[in-house]
Design a protein around this motif. Sequence first.
Motif, PDB file in Angstrom:
ATOM      1  N   ARG A   1       0.440  -1.274  -0.016  1.00  0.00           N
ATOM      2  CA  ARG A   1      -0.088   0.004   0.074  1.00  0.00           C
ATOM      3  C   ARG A   1       0.686   1.570   0.004  1.00  0.00           C
ATOM      4  NH1 ARG A   1      -5.503  -0.452   1.718  1.00  0.00           N
ATOM      5  NH2 ARG A   1      -5.806  -2.523   2.354  1.00  0.00           N
TER       6      ARG A   1
ATOM      7  N   ILE B   1      -5.652   8.245  -7.722  1.00  0.00           N
ATOM      8  CA  ILE B   1      -6.842   7.276  -8.707  1.00  0.00           C
ATOM      9  C   ILE B   1      -6.653   7.970  -9.975  1.00  0.00           C
ATOM     10  CG2 ILE B   1      -9.039   6.889  -9.585  1.00  0.00           C
ATOM     11  CD1 ILE B   1      -8.229   5.511  -7.454  1.00  0.00           C
TER      12      ILE B   1
ATOM     13  N   ALA C   1      -3.544   2.078  -1.293  1.00  0.00           N
ATOM     14  CA  ALA C   1      -3.997   0.635  -2.266  1.00  0.00           C
ATOM     15  C   ALA C   1      -2.202   0.924  -2.500  1.00  0.00           C
ATOM     16  CB  ALA C   1      -4.693   1.166  -2.943  1.00  0.00           C
TER      17      ALA C   1
ATOM     18  N   ARG D   1      -1.666  -3.351  -7.955  1.00  0.00           N
ATOM     19  CA  ARG D   1      -2.715  -4.338  -7.459  1.00  0.00           C
ATOM     20  C   ARG D   1      -4.771  -3.401  -8.285  1.00  0.00           C
ATOM     21  NH1 ARG D   1      -1.116  -9.216  -7.622  1.00  0.00           N
ATOM     22  NH2 ARG D   1      -0.046  -9.547  -6.025  1.00  0.00           N
ATOM     23  N   LEU D   2      -4.000  -1.945  -7.594  1.00  0.00           N
ATOM     24  CA  LEU D   2      -5.354  -1.530  -7.995  1.00  0.00           C
ATOM     25  C   LEU D   2      -5.361  -1.417  -9.969  1.00  0.00           C
ATOM     26  CD1 LEU D   2      -8.212  -0.185  -7.511  1.00  0.00           C
ATOM     27  CD2 LEU D   2      -6.505   2.171  -6.245  1.00  0.00           C
ATOM     28  N   THR D   3      -4.377  -0.877 -10.246  1.00  0.00           N
ATOM     29  CA  THR D   3      -3.713  -0.688 -12.126  1.00  0.00           C
ATOM     30  C   THR D   3      -4.327  -1.876 -12.739  1.00  0.00           C
ATOM     31  OG1 THR D   3      -2.385   0.661 -11.655  1.00  0.00           O
ATOM     32  CG2 THR D   3      -2.022  -0.333 -13.718  1.00  0.00           C
TER      33      THR D   3
ATOM     34  N   VAL E   1     -10.222  -6.236  -4.778  1.00  0.00           N
ATOM     35  CA  VAL E   1     -10.966  -5.765  -4.369  1.00  0.00           C
ATOM     36  C   VAL E   1     -11.989  -5.344  -3.054  1.00  0.00           C
ATOM     37  CG1 VAL E   1     -13.592  -3.670  -4.784  1.00  0.00           C
ATOM     38  CG2 VAL E   1     -11.472  -4.708  -6.401  1.00  0.00           C
TER      39      VAL E   1
ATOM     40  N   HIS F   1      -8.381  -4.762  -0.508  1.00  0.00           N
ATOM     41  CA  HIS F   1      -8.640  -3.037  -0.064  1.00  0.00           C
ATOM     42  C   HIS F   1      -9.539  -2.358   0.560  1.00  0.00           C
ATOM     43  CE1 HIS F   1      -6.006  -3.366  -3.244  1.00  0.00           C
ATOM     44  NE2 HIS F   1      -5.301  -2.110  -3.318  1.00  0.00           N
TER      45      HIS F   1
ATOM     46  N   LEU G   1     -13.635   3.012  -3.036  1.00  0.00           N
ATOM     47  CA  LEU G   1     -12.921   2.048  -2.713  1.00  0.00           C
ATOM     48  C   LEU G   1     -12.838   3.540  -1.704  1.00  0.00           C
ATOM     49  CD1 LEU G   1      -9.435   0.914  -4.694  1.00  0.00           C
ATOM     50  CD2 LEU G   1     -10.903  -0.392  -3.211  1.00  0.00           C
TER      51      LEU G   1
END
Length: 540
Positions: A240, A245, A280, A284-286, A365, A368, A389
Amino acid sequence: MERPHLTDERLYDRAACGLLLTDENGLICRCNQTFCGWVGLPENELVGKRRIQDMFTMGGKVFHQTHLLPLLQMQGSVAEVQIDIRHADKSVLPTLINIFRRKEGDRIVDELAVFIATDRRAYERELLHARRHAEASLLALEETQKALQENRDELGRANAELARADRQKDEFLATLAHELRNPLAPLRNVLEIFKLKPLDDPQLLRARAVFERQMQQMSHLVDDLMDISRITQGRVELRRERINIAELMRQAAEASQALIDAGAHRLYMTLPDHPLLVDADPTRLTQIMTNLLNNAAKYTPEGGSIWFDAAEENGQAAVRVRDSGIGIAAYHLANVFTMFSQLEPALARSQGGLGIGLALVKGLVTLHGGTIDVFSEGVGCGSEFVLRLPLAAEILNNPTGSAQNAASTPQSVSPTDKAKRILVVDDNRDAADLLGMALTMQGFSVTQYYDGSSALSAGPAFQPDVVILDIGLPGMDGYTVARHIRSQPWGEQTLLIAATGWGQQRDMEATTAAGFDAHMVKPLDFTELGEVINKGRTPH
């Protein structure tokens, strides 16, 4: 002629097939009169008292445990499964069974349709029935015991085969990840060399940035491949940091652009009107957003449209991916995030994959602390995925303020008083030479060798402060080389770093036992390498 009027209940009871409703453990909750008549039992002796699998023959019970149940758990339905059911008089009914699993409120239920398959097995059944009756009086006990033992053996063999297949799967994935890491290692070293060279051309700077992002994502994805069992169990470790975003949306769109262009789709991306910060894992978020965009591109007909936007909603960052694609039938919406889910008509447009994409999105998700929902008005009406999120505290307290990325700037590895001479040993010449070049550019005195024997011969004269040693060397492996180094006066205090494509727990334990101070997985992260070198040896 007036047609007879039948109520829904009478239609259900008199259906041409047996209809049942069970809970997820197989306990019968409802059945029609057709099924009751076939098995020779009244409804009150079935509902709430028997599990459907308890009515199978022994072979059917084994098949249910080893094949039918796992398949039902994975894909939510099975069709035309041939299983024998015991009648109340102990005779055998050959049947074909269809099962559909669905969620009803807060519980899971299975809907079964049972068909009698008598004709194709009638002759065989009659012969078997006659033989059993002829032998029953003399061999009943012996045959019963033998059948029980055979079924125990069969079950044991089936379980052993499943365990063997599972081990082979893990070994295959680990080997595949190792083989993918080998070519990544020299690419990472090339990237590090590019970062050490001044570049004035904006296009080259942008190309290097893209190269670096894609290298990072590929490295993380290879890690996922190595630990796929951890993904399915929800034990993936997140890295993290405070991120915006909008920046990750740009990266995701860039990563998906080739697939979008291949389908001649139009991508409409709307970034939030102010920074949305979340705590985050950026990779992983990408990965989540890229996966959603790729999913939209795969299942949208050529020339379709994809909308990609984000906004703040009720203290959360809401990211939406909407398409004009093939849509999802209402009864399939609940299964979209199920592992190995490949729903029709999506199968007809599938461009390959393991069928774990959206299940992995759901798992990441959830890790997170967010949610992912899917909406569709039906087949041909497109789909919309909404990722939510929690916003970081900073943006909640200052919604119109500027955003700063809280991640620290990585520091390059550099020589110290205790670490100036580095010996690199790797049979991959490109990887060894490029790593040596990158370290030399940062001020170290570096020499590289491609086998263990040569490295050991050079050690006394070179007197390395650090040895970066591959494990899978030809002839003498890295474990043996490490033990030899530790046995020499010049190697007693040398910092030994294992550089390998193997990253499971047992691999780390093996390197520690061989005398290594650190275990690093290829491709090497230069920031992490710098930290290991600067930290130096930890006394054993």
